[in-house]
Design a protein around this motif. Sequence first.
Motif, PDB file in Angstrom:
ATOM      1  N   CYS A  85     -15.107  56.045  -7.904  1.00 35.42           N
ATOM      2  CA  CYS A  85     -14.879  55.787  -6.444  1.00 35.42           C
ATOM      3  C   CYS A  85     -16.158  55.190  -5.910  1.00 35.42           C
ATOM      4  O   CYS A  85     -17.289  55.411  -6.689  1.00 35.42           O
ATOM      5  CB  CYS A  85     -14.513  56.960  -5.692  1.00 35.42           C
ATOM      6  SG  CYS A  85     -15.593  58.347  -5.697  1.00 35.42           S
ATOM      7  N   MET A  86     -16.512  54.837  -4.676  1.00 38.36           N
ATOM      8  CA  MET A  86     -17.652  54.588  -4.052  1.00 38.36           C
ATOM      9  C   MET A  86     -18.269  55.775  -3.381  1.00 38.36           C
ATOM     10  O   MET A  86     -17.563  56.386  -2.871  1.00 38.36           O
ATOM     11  CB  MET A  86     -17.353  53.486  -2.988  1.00 38.36           C
ATOM     12  CG  MET A  86     -18.752  52.940  -2.303  1.00 38.36           C
ATOM     13  SD  MET A  86     -18.535  51.755  -1.164  1.00 38.36           S
ATOM     14  CE  MET A  86     -17.576  52.371   0.247  1.00 38.36           C
ATOM     15  N   PHE A  87     -19.381  56.004  -3.630  1.00 43.10           N
ATOM     16  CA  PHE A  87     -20.200  57.163  -2.951  1.00 43.10           C
ATOM     17  C   PHE A  87     -21.615  56.962  -2.910  1.00 43.10           C
ATOM     18  O   PHE A  87     -22.082  55.809  -3.190  1.00 43.10           O
ATOM     19  CB  PHE A  87     -20.048  58.674  -3.946  1.00 43.10           C
ATOM     20  CG  PHE A  87     -20.899  58.128  -5.303  1.00 43.10           C
ATOM     21  CD1 PHE A  87     -22.017  58.785  -5.600  1.00 43.10           C
ATOM     22  CD2 PHE A  87     -20.295  57.217  -6.590  1.00 43.10           C
ATOM     23  CE1 PHE A  87     -22.828  58.420  -6.594  1.00 43.10           C
ATOM     24  CE2 PHE A  87     -21.010  57.050  -7.536  1.00 43.10           C
ATOM     25  CZ  PHE A  87     -22.227  57.628  -7.854  1.00 43.10           C
ATOM     26  N   ASP A  88     -22.240  57.751  -1.921  1.00 43.46           N
ATOM     27  CA  ASP A  88     -23.475  57.685  -1.374  1.00 43.46           C
ATOM     28  C   ASP A  88     -24.542  58.428  -2.672  1.00 43.46           C
ATOM     29  O   ASP A  88     -24.393  59.477  -2.812  1.00 43.46           O
ATOM     30  CB  ASP A  88     -23.669  58.133  -0.023  1.00 43.46           C
ATOM     31  CG  ASP A  88     -24.925  58.132   0.359  1.00 43.46           C
ATOM     32  OD1 ASP A  88     -25.713  57.235  -0.144  1.00 43.46           O
ATOM     33  OD2 ASP A  88     -25.259  58.700   1.668  1.00 43.46           O
ATOM     34  N   THR A  89     -25.295  57.431  -2.936  1.00 42.56           N
ATOM     35  CA  THR A  89     -26.177  57.793  -4.095  1.00 42.56           C
ATOM     36  C   THR A  89     -27.484  58.624  -3.504  1.00 42.56           C
ATOM     37  O   THR A  89     -28.334  59.131  -4.147  1.00 42.56           O
ATOM     38  CB  THR A  89     -26.816  56.719  -4.974  1.00 42.56           C
ATOM     39  OG1 THR A  89     -27.349  55.877  -4.201  1.00 42.56           O
ATOM     40  CG2 THR A  89     -25.512  56.014  -5.831  1.00 42.56           C
TER      41      THR A  89
END
Length: 209
Positions: free
Chosen positions: A125-129
């Motif tokens: 998924c897309m996540f905040d690194t």
Amino acid sequence: MLSSPCTPARSRTCSRILGLSLGTAALFAAGANMALLCPNWDVTYLLRGLIGKHAMLGTGLWGGGLMVLTAAILISLTGWRYGCFSKSGLCRSVLTALLSSGLALLGALICFVTSGAALKDGPFCMFDTSSFNQTQAWKYGYPFKDLHSRNYLYDRLLWNSVCLEPSTAVVWHVSLFSALLCISLLQLLLVVAHVINSLLGLFCSLCEK
């Protein structure tokens, strides 16, 4: 006189039931894997190549699905004595039982291992690194794979706070791969039952001669 509980006819009846059960499980496995390719029923993720590697492997389609379904058809044909199996001898019956059992066992085992690995690694998924390297950026990947301090499967607070897109990525991933894990486990148990049934059928056929 009471009839013996050990008869080839009863073994064939068990084969029909086991074949139907395996075939149904295979269809459910294929359906679950198809759903994994369309998170939130949105096909655009698949078209954009934003699907996790475990789902893209498609082991629920060709492993727990096609391979097990093929084995289920062989088992059912043997049980119903249909087509070329109508007058199958002892050697052909044993060979068919071995082939169908091996095929179903391999397919179910591949699906089981892949599903377990998928649950361990977490969803794609897309996540905040920024929570990992202090630099604000968003990217697609496996945010729970390197999260060694907390297990996302037992920490429901992480489910809606880490994955930004798809919105229900964790629920979708956990639900469907858990379903695949259970289905493949059921298939493995049915294969074991088929092996036992085949051995009993062989024993009964030898006793009748």
